[in-house]
Design a protein around this motif. Structure first.
Motif, PDB file in Angstrom:
ATOM      1  N   HIS A 180       0.831  -1.201   0.000  1.00 13.53           N
ATOM      2  CA  HIS A 180       0.000   0.000   0.000  1.00 13.53           C
ATOM      3  C   HIS A 180       0.870   1.258   0.000  1.00 13.53           C
ATOM      4  CE1 HIS A 180      -3.483   2.515   0.758  1.00 13.53           C
ATOM      5  NE2 HIS A 180      -2.844   3.070   1.790  1.00 13.53           N
ATOM      6  N   ALA A 181       1.931   1.274   0.802  1.00 10.46           N
ATOM      7  CA  ALA A 181       2.827   2.434   0.839  1.00 10.46           C
ATOM      8  C   ALA A 181       3.522   2.635  -0.504  1.00 10.46           C
ATOM      9  CB  ALA A 181       3.854   2.252   1.953  1.00 10.46           C
ATOM     10  N   GLN A 182       3.944   1.539  -1.135  1.00 11.06           N
ATOM     11  CA  GLN A 182       4.566   1.669  -2.447  1.00 11.06           C
ATOM     12  C   GLN A 182       3.576   2.215  -3.477  1.00 11.06           C
ATOM     13  OE1 GLN A 182       6.034  -2.268  -3.277  1.00 11.06           O
ATOM     14  NE2 GLN A 182       7.861  -2.036  -1.975  1.00 11.06           N
ATOM     15  N   GLY A 183       2.302   1.793  -3.370  1.00  9.73           N
ATOM     16  CA  GLY A 183       1.284   2.336  -4.267  1.00  9.73           C
ATOM     17  C   GLY A 183       1.070   3.829  -4.060  1.00  9.73           C
ATOM     18  N   GLU A 184       1.059   4.269  -2.790  1.00 10.49           N
ATOM     19  CA  GLU A 184       0.915   5.699  -2.505  1.00 10.49           C
ATOM     20  C   GLU A 184       2.096   6.484  -3.055  1.00 10.49           C
ATOM     21  OE1 GLU A 184      -1.528   7.340  -1.214  1.00 10.49           O
ATOM     22  OE2 GLU A 184      -2.821   5.620  -0.790  1.00 10.49           O
ATOM     23  N   LEU A 185       3.301   5.927  -2.926  1.00  7.03           N
ATOM     24  CA  LEU A 185       4.481   6.605  -3.447  1.00  7.03           C
ATOM     25  C   LEU A 185       4.414   6.750  -4.963  1.00  7.03           C
ATOM     26  CD1 LEU A 185       7.325   7.787  -3.113  1.00  7.03           C
ATOM     27  CD2 LEU A 185       8.213   5.445  -3.184  1.00  7.03           C
ATOM     28  N   GLN A 186       4.030   5.687  -5.647  1.00  9.19           N
ATOM     29  CA  GLN A 186       3.921   5.757  -7.099  1.00  9.19           C
ATOM     30  C   GLN A 186       2.824   6.723  -7.536  1.00  9.19           C
ATOM     31  OE1 GLN A 186       3.414   1.749  -8.495  1.00  9.19           O
ATOM     32  NE2 GLN A 186       5.441   1.074  -7.771  1.00  9.19           N
ATOM     33  N   ALA A 187       1.698   6.715  -6.792  1.00  8.53           N
ATOM     34  CA  ALA A 187       0.607   7.640  -7.127  1.00  8.53           C
ATOM     35  C   ALA A 187       1.031   9.086  -6.938  1.00  8.53           C
ATOM     36  CB  ALA A 187      -0.617   7.325  -6.267  1.00  8.53           C
ATOM     37  N   SER A 188       1.768   9.369  -5.864  1.00  5.28           N
ATOM     38  CA  SER A 188       2.226  10.741  -5.629  1.00  5.28           C
ATOM     39  C   SER A 188       3.184  11.189  -6.724  1.00  5.28           C
ATOM     40  CB  SER A 188       2.892  10.837  -4.262  1.00  5.28           C
ATOM     41  OG  SER A 188       4.061  10.023  -4.213  1.00  5.28           O
ATOM     42  N   GLN A 189       4.028  10.274  -7.191  1.00  2.00           N
ATOM     43  CA  GLN A 189       4.945  10.637  -8.269  1.00  2.00           C
ATOM     44  C   GLN A 189       4.187  10.978  -9.552  1.00  2.00           C
ATOM     45  OE1 GLN A 189       7.539   7.268  -8.506  1.00  2.00           O
ATOM     46  NE2 GLN A 189       8.776   7.864  -6.700  1.00  2.00           N
ATOM     47  N   HIS A 190       3.158  10.181  -9.853  1.00  2.00           N
ATOM     48  CA  HIS A 190       2.364  10.467 -11.054  1.00  2.00           C
ATOM     49  C   HIS A 190       1.553  11.750 -10.896  1.00  2.00           C
ATOM     50  CE1 HIS A 190       3.401   6.834 -13.207  1.00  2.00           C
ATOM     51  NE2 HIS A 190       3.077   6.078 -12.161  1.00  2.00           N
ATOM     52  N   LEU A 191       1.054  12.021  -9.678  1.00  2.00           N
ATOM     53  CA  LEU A 191       0.323  13.271  -9.452  1.00  2.00           C
ATOM     54  C   LEU A 191       1.230  14.477  -9.613  1.00  2.00           C
ATOM     55  CD1 LEU A 191      -1.915  12.282  -6.391  1.00  2.00           C
ATOM     56  CD2 LEU A 191      -2.667  12.737  -8.732  1.00  2.00           C
ATOM     57  N   LEU A 192       2.487  14.336  -9.153  1.00  2.00           N
ATOM     58  CA  LEU A 192       3.436  15.425  -9.336  1.00  2.00           C
ATOM     59  C   LEU A 192       3.687  15.690 -10.809  1.00  2.00           C
ATOM     60  CD1 LEU A 192       5.507  17.442  -8.223  1.00  2.00           C
ATOM     61  CD2 LEU A 192       7.160  15.554  -8.115  1.00  2.00           C
ATOM     62  N   GLU A 193       3.850  14.646 -11.584  1.00  2.00           N
ATOM     63  CA  GLU A 193       4.049  14.821 -13.020  1.00  2.00           C
ATOM     64  C   GLU A 193       2.820  15.446 -13.670  1.00  2.00           C
ATOM     65  OE1 GLU A 193       5.022  11.012 -14.514  1.00  2.00           O
ATOM     66  OE2 GLU A 193       6.947  10.873 -13.470  1.00  2.00           O
ATOM     67  N   ALA A 194       1.603  15.018 -13.222  1.00  2.00           N
ATOM     68  CA  ALA A 194       0.377  15.585 -13.792  1.00  2.00           C
ATOM     69  C   ALA A 194       0.241  17.070 -13.459  1.00  2.00           C
ATOM     70  CB  ALA A 194      -0.830  14.818 -13.276  1.00  2.00           C
ATOM     71  N   SER A 195       0.588  17.435 -12.205  1.00  2.00           N
ATOM     72  CA  SER A 195       0.493  18.850 -11.823  1.00  2.00           C
ATOM     73  C   SER A 195       1.476  19.701 -12.617  1.00  2.00           C
ATOM     74  CB  SER A 195       0.757  18.989 -10.325  1.00  2.00           C
ATOM     75  OG  SER A 195       2.082  18.585 -10.011  1.00  2.00           O
ATOM     76  N   GLN A 196       2.654  19.147 -12.896  1.00  2.00           N
ATOM     77  CA  GLN A 196       3.619  19.894 -13.705  1.00  2.00           C
ATOM     78  C   GLN A 196       3.118  20.102 -15.127  1.00  2.00           C
ATOM     79  OE1 GLN A 196       7.197  17.604 -13.358  1.00  2.00           O
ATOM     80  NE2 GLN A 196       7.660  18.307 -11.255  1.00  2.00           N
TER      81      GLN A 196
ATOM     82  N   LYS B 188       1.551  24.117 -16.935  1.00  2.00           N
ATOM     83  CA  LYS B 188       2.026  24.763 -18.153  1.00  2.00           C
ATOM     84  C   LYS B 188       0.910  25.453 -18.918  1.00  2.00           C
ATOM     85  CE  LYS B 188       5.835  21.465 -18.693  1.00  2.00           C
ATOM     86  NZ  LYS B 188       6.427  20.417 -19.559  1.00  2.00           N
ATOM     87  N   GLN B 189      -0.332  25.038 -18.711  1.00  2.00           N
ATOM     88  CA  GLN B 189      -1.469  25.615 -19.417  1.00  2.00           C
ATOM     89  C   GLN B 189      -2.596  25.851 -18.416  1.00  2.00           C
ATOM     90  OE1 GLN B 189      -1.253  26.468 -22.587  1.00  2.00           O
ATOM     91  NE2 GLN B 189      -3.286  27.408 -22.617  1.00  2.00           N
ATOM     92  N   PRO B 190      -2.893  27.094 -18.040  1.00  2.00           N
ATOM     93  CA  PRO B 190      -3.915  27.354 -17.012  1.00  2.00           C
ATOM     94  C   PRO B 190      -5.295  26.818 -17.374  1.00  2.00           C
ATOM     95  CG  PRO B 190      -2.582  29.305 -17.431  1.00  2.00           C
ATOM     96  CD  PRO B 190      -2.237  28.331 -18.494  1.00  2.00           C
ATOM     97  N   GLN B 191      -5.649  26.815 -18.673  1.00  2.00           N
ATOM     98  CA  GLN B 191      -6.975  26.340 -19.057  1.00  2.00           C
ATOM     99  C   GLN B 191      -7.136  24.840 -18.845  1.00  2.00           C
ATOM    100  OE1 GLN B 191      -5.073  28.300 -20.867  1.00  2.00           O
ATOM    101  NE2 GLN B 191      -6.207  30.247 -20.924  1.00  2.00           N
ATOM    102  N   ALA B 192      -6.050  24.130 -18.728  1.00  2.00           N
ATOM    103  CA  ALA B 192      -6.140  22.680 -18.577  1.00  2.00           C
ATOM    104  C   ALA B 192      -6.784  22.292 -17.256  1.00  2.00           C
ATOM    105  CB  ALA B 192      -4.745  22.054 -18.688  1.00  2.00           C
ATOM    106  N   ILE B 193      -6.482  23.045 -16.186  1.00  2.00           N
ATOM    107  CA  ILE B 193      -7.068  22.721 -14.890  1.00  2.00           C
ATOM    108  C   ILE B 193      -8.572  22.968 -14.898  1.00  2.00           C
ATOM    109  CG2 ILE B 193      -6.610  25.013 -13.940  1.00  2.00           C
ATOM    110  CD1 ILE B 193      -6.453  21.630 -12.111  1.00  2.00           C
ATOM    111  N   GLN B 194      -9.016  23.982 -15.657  1.00  2.00           N
ATOM    112  CA  GLN B 194     -10.452  24.253 -15.757  1.00  2.00           C
ATOM    113  C   GLN B 194     -11.163  23.117 -16.486  1.00  2.00           C
ATOM    114  OE1 GLN B 194     -10.852  28.088 -17.527  1.00  2.00           O
ATOM    115  NE2 GLN B 194      -9.530  29.115 -16.014  1.00  2.00           N
TER     116      GLN B 194
END
Length: 257
Positions: free
Chosen positions: A181-197, A201-207
């Motif tokens: 479970h901890a390894q899954g959370e770590l991998q998910a956080s890494q992917h979320l960080l990449e998604a936020s980056q 880059k494009q403000p309209q994307a979050i909307q």
């Protein structure tokens, strides 16, 4: 009378040994030679013969009380496979090679298993079998015995130890589940960080992402939806509203005097 003596002599002199038998012949109490298989002639009174079976013998080792290296009391039984390879030694060097091998197997079983922990008894039986077989084969070599194989059959535990092992296994599985479970959370956080980056880059994307999330929630047929609305989204709507012309507003007329 003579016929009776001749019949007794022939019955005593002629012996038939099967293919798997050998005869250890003694002359006046001294070892003479090993004969067989087939027809063997023995001189009565002067010579005597002891039959030896060369087939593999399967011997069950009775259950032994063993205390492991981690102070766990268990009952262990085994089976050994051995055969006579030297009939002369098997008769001359030991009184009863079957009994001697059985007693040696019991003591060796207790001695070897007492040097290992319970987990090794349960998980490394092949290694323990090989160790016991090597010790028995080395010690019975002087008796003309070849120990071919040793197999540990059962390792019996008391009820208290069985429950303790079950708790240990359950705790180990829970530990693995938490680690996964901890390894899954770590991998998910890494992917979320990449998604936020990527979204930054494009403000309209979050909307667009917010609108897509609203569509997914509405598909679940919920009666009430509480959804946070970003201020950037409101600012964009305000700018669009300010750009639209006010059609309801009428121009003011001035009367000139």
């Amino acid at each position: 009378m003579v016929l009776v003596f001749i019949a007794f002599f022939l019955a005593s002199a002629f012996k038939v040994l099967r293919e798997y038998e050998r005869g250890v012949v003694f002359m006046l109490g001294r070892f003479w030679k090993v004969k067989g298989p087939g027809l063997v002639i023995i001189i009565p009174i002067i010579q005597t013969m002891v039959r030896v079976d060369l087939r593999t013998i399967v011997m069950d080792v009775p259950s032994q009380d063993v205390i492991s290296r981690d102070n766990v009391s268990v009952k262990v039984n085994a089976v050994i496979y051995f055969r006579v390879v030297d009939a002369q030694k098997a008769i001359i060097q030991v009184e009863d090679y079957n009994m001697a091998t059985s007693q040696l197997a019991q003591t060796t079983l207790r001695s070897v298993l007492g040097q290992h922990e319970l987990d090794e008894m349960l998980a490394s039986r092949d290694k323990l079998n090989n160790d016991i077989q090597a010790i028995l084969d080395d010690q019975t070599n002087a008796w003309g015995i070849k120990v071919a194989n040793v197999e540990i059959k059962h390792v019996d535990l008391n009820e208290t130890m069985i429950r303790a092992i079950a708790k240990q296994a359950e705790a180990e599985r829970e530990r693995r589940a938490k680690v996964i479970h901890a390894q899954g959370e770590l991998q998910a956080s890494q992917h979320l960080l990449e998604a936020s980056q990527v979204l930054s880059k494009q403000p309209q994307a979050i909307q667009l992402r917010y609108l897509q999330t609203l569509t997914e929630i509405a598909g679940e047929k919920n009666s009430t939806i509480v959804f946070p609305l970003p201020m950037e989204f409101l600012s964009a709507l305000q700018k669009i509203t300010e750009k639209q012309p006010d059609n309801n507003k009428q121009p003011s007329s001035t009367n000139s005097l």
